[in-house]
Design a protein around this motif. Structure first.
Motif, mmCIF file in Angstrom:
data_model
loop_
_atom_site.group_PDB
_atom_site.id
_atom_site.type_symbol
_atom_site.label_atom_id
_atom_site.label_comp_id
_atom_site.label_asym_id
_atom_site.label_seq_id
_atom_site.Cartn_x
_atom_site.Cartn_y
_atom_site.Cartn_z
ATOM 1 N N ILE A 158 -20.857 -14.291 3.089
ATOM 2 C CA ILE A 158 -20.963 -15.748 2.971
ATOM 3 C C ILE A 158 -19.909 -16.293 2.012
ATOM 4 N N GLN A 159 -19.698 -15.584 0.908
ATOM 5 C CA GLN A 159 -18.710 -16.027 -0.084
ATOM 6 C C GLN A 159 -17.286 -15.688 0.336
ATOM 7 N N ASN A 160 -17.150 -14.957 1.435
ATOM 8 C CA ASN A 160 -15.841 -14.528 1.929
ATOM 9 C C ASN A 160 -15.057 -13.759 0.859
ATOM 10 N N SER A 161 -15.786 -12.971 0.075
ATOM 11 C CA SER A 161 -15.142 -12.175 -0.973
ATOM 12 C C SER A 161 -14.626 -10.870 -0.385
ATOM 13 N N LYS A 162 -13.739 -10.240 -1.089
ATOM 14 C CA LYS A 162 -13.155 -8.982 -0.622
ATOM 15 C C LYS A 162 -13.898 -7.767 -1.179
ATOM 16 N N GLU A 163 -15.077 -7.988 -1.761
ATOM 17 C CA GLU A 163 -15.840 -6.892 -2.358
ATOM 18 C C GLU A 163 -16.531 -6.058 -1.289
ATOM 19 N N ALA A 164 -16.754 -4.809 -1.627
ATOM 20 C CA ALA A 164 -17.440 -3.895 -0.713
ATOM 21 C C ALA A 164 -18.705 -3.333 -1.360
ATOM 22 N N SER A 165 -19.242 -4.041 -2.350
ATOM 23 C CA SER A 165 -20.401 -3.504 -3.064
ATOM 24 C C SER A 165 -21.620 -3.384 -2.158
ATOM 25 N N GLY A 166 -21.784 -4.302 -1.212
ATOM 26 C CA GLY A 166 -22.906 -4.200 -0.290
ATOM 27 C C GLY A 166 -22.793 -2.982 0.599
ATOM 28 N N SER A 167 -21.617 -2.762 1.139
ATOM 29 C CA SER A 167 -21.389 -1.590 1.997
ATOM 30 C C SER A 167 -21.502 -0.294 1.206
ATOM 31 N N ALA A 168 -20.990 -0.296 -0.015
ATOM 32 C CA ALA A 168 -21.091 0.900 -0.859
ATOM 33 C C ALA A 168 -22.548 1.201 -1.175
ATOM 34 N N GLY A 169 -23.342 0.168 -1.368
ATOM 35 C CA GLY A 169 -24.767 0.362 -1.608
ATOM 36 C C GLY A 169 -25.464 0.976 -0.405
ATOM 37 N N LEU A 170 -25.061 0.557 0.779
ATOM 38 C CA LEU A 170 -25.627 1.151 1.997
ATOM 39 C C LEU A 170 -25.304 2.640 2.067
ATOM 40 N N ILE A 171 -24.062 2.987 1.771
ATOM 41 C CA ILE A 171 -23.663 4.401 1.801
ATOM 42 C C ILE A 171 -24.407 5.188 0.734
ATOM 43 N N LEU A 172 -24.504 4.624 -0.461
ATOM 44 C CA LEU A 172 -25.244 5.284 -1.544
ATOM 45 C C LEU A 172 -26.695 5.495 -1.145
ATOM 46 N N GLY A 173 -27.302 4.489 -0.537
ATOM 47 C CA GLY A 173 -28.697 4.612 -0.107
ATOM 48 C C GLY A 173 -28.885 5.726 0.903
ATOM 49 N N PHE A 174 -27.981 5.793 1.881
ATOM 50 C CA PHE A 174 -28.096 6.864 2.876
ATOM 51 C C PHE A 174 -27.838 8.235 2.255
ATOM 52 N N ALA A 175 -26.931 8.303 1.290
ATOM 53 C CA ALA A 175 -26.700 9.571 0.591
ATOM 54 C C ALA A 175 -27.953 9.999 -0.167
ATOM 55 N N MET A 176 -28.635 9.031 -0.782
ATOM 56 C CA MET A 176 -29.882 9.350 -1.487
ATOM 57 C C MET A 176 -30.969 9.787 -0.510
ATOM 58 N N VAL A 208 -26.233 5.598 -11.295
ATOM 59 C CA VAL A 208 -26.681 6.404 -12.439
ATOM 60 C C VAL A 208 -27.918 7.212 -12.054
ATOM 61 N N ILE A 209 -28.842 6.589 -11.343
ATOM 62 C CA ILE A 209 -30.042 7.311 -10.907
ATOM 63 C C ILE A 209 -29.660 8.467 -9.987
ATOM 64 N N SER A 210 -28.710 8.239 -9.109
ATOM 65 C CA SER A 210 -28.253 9.303 -8.215
ATOM 66 C C SER A 210 -27.662 10.469 -9.013
ATOM 67 N N LEU A 211 -26.879 10.161 -10.040
ATOM 68 C CA LEU A 211 -26.334 11.225 -10.898
ATOM 69 C C LEU A 211 -27.436 11.954 -11.657
ATOM 70 N N ILE A 212 -28.428 11.210 -12.117
ATOM 71 C CA ILE A 212 -29.552 11.832 -12.829
ATOM 72 C C ILE A 212 -30.276 12.813 -11.906
ATOM 73 N N PHE A 213 -30.489 12.404 -10.643
ATOM 74 C CA PHE A 213 -31.142 13.301 -9.693
ATOM 75 C C PHE A 213 -30.302 14.546 -9.449
ATOM 76 N N ALA A 214 -28.982 14.392 -9.389
ATOM 77 C CA ALA A 214 -28.101 15.552 -9.207
ATOM 78 C C ALA A 214 -28.234 16.507 -10.391
ATOM 79 N N VAL A 215 -28.258 15.962 -11.602
ATOM 80 C CA VAL A 215 -28.389 16.794 -12.799
ATOM 81 C C VAL A 215 -29.755 17.483 -12.824
#
Length: 116
Positions: free
Chosen positions: A30-48, A94-101
């Motif tokens: 909606i903001q037409n920003s060049k950020e990919a934080s939403g997509s990165a969150g999706l990938i992180l979620g699926f990795a978790m 950070v939570i993902s790293l904690i789980f890895a540790v």
């Protein structure tokens, strides 16, 4: 026991991370920003999710636990690399790293269980 707890929490957090990431992705669009934080969150979620499932089914298989650790770390790296306006991504990374540790400590603590 710790592997099961980490796995179950990961699967539950998957739903939360995916919901927030979808909202962040829509906000980025909606903001037409060049950020990919939403997509990165999706990938992180699926990795978790994948890592959580692997940690639940690993039984006494060291290779599966190591694979789960790798998924947690890769998800965290993707999350850290794409933090933008979606600041919760840092928390999930950070939570993902904690789980890895935690899984790594589990492997080190239970060497005899995995040395077959």
């Amino acid at each position: 026991m710790m592997k099961k707890v980490v796995g179950i929490i990961s699967i539950v957090l998957f739903a939360i991370v995916e919901f927030q990431s979808c909202a962040a992705g829509i906000g980025n669009a909606i903001q037409n920003s060049k950020e990919a934080s939403g997509s990165a969150g999706l990938i992180l979620g699926f990795a978790m999710l994948i890592a959580g499932i692997l940690s639940l089914v690993s039984k006494q298989n060291k290779g599966i636990v190591i694979t789960a650790i790798v998924f947690y770390v890769i998800g965290a790296i993707i999350g850290f690399a794409n933090i933008g306006t979606f600041k919760d991504l840092m928390i999930w990374s950070v939570i993902s790293l904690i789980f890895a540790v935690l899984l790594l400590l589990h492997l080190l603590k239970n060497k005899s269980m995995y040395s077959k």
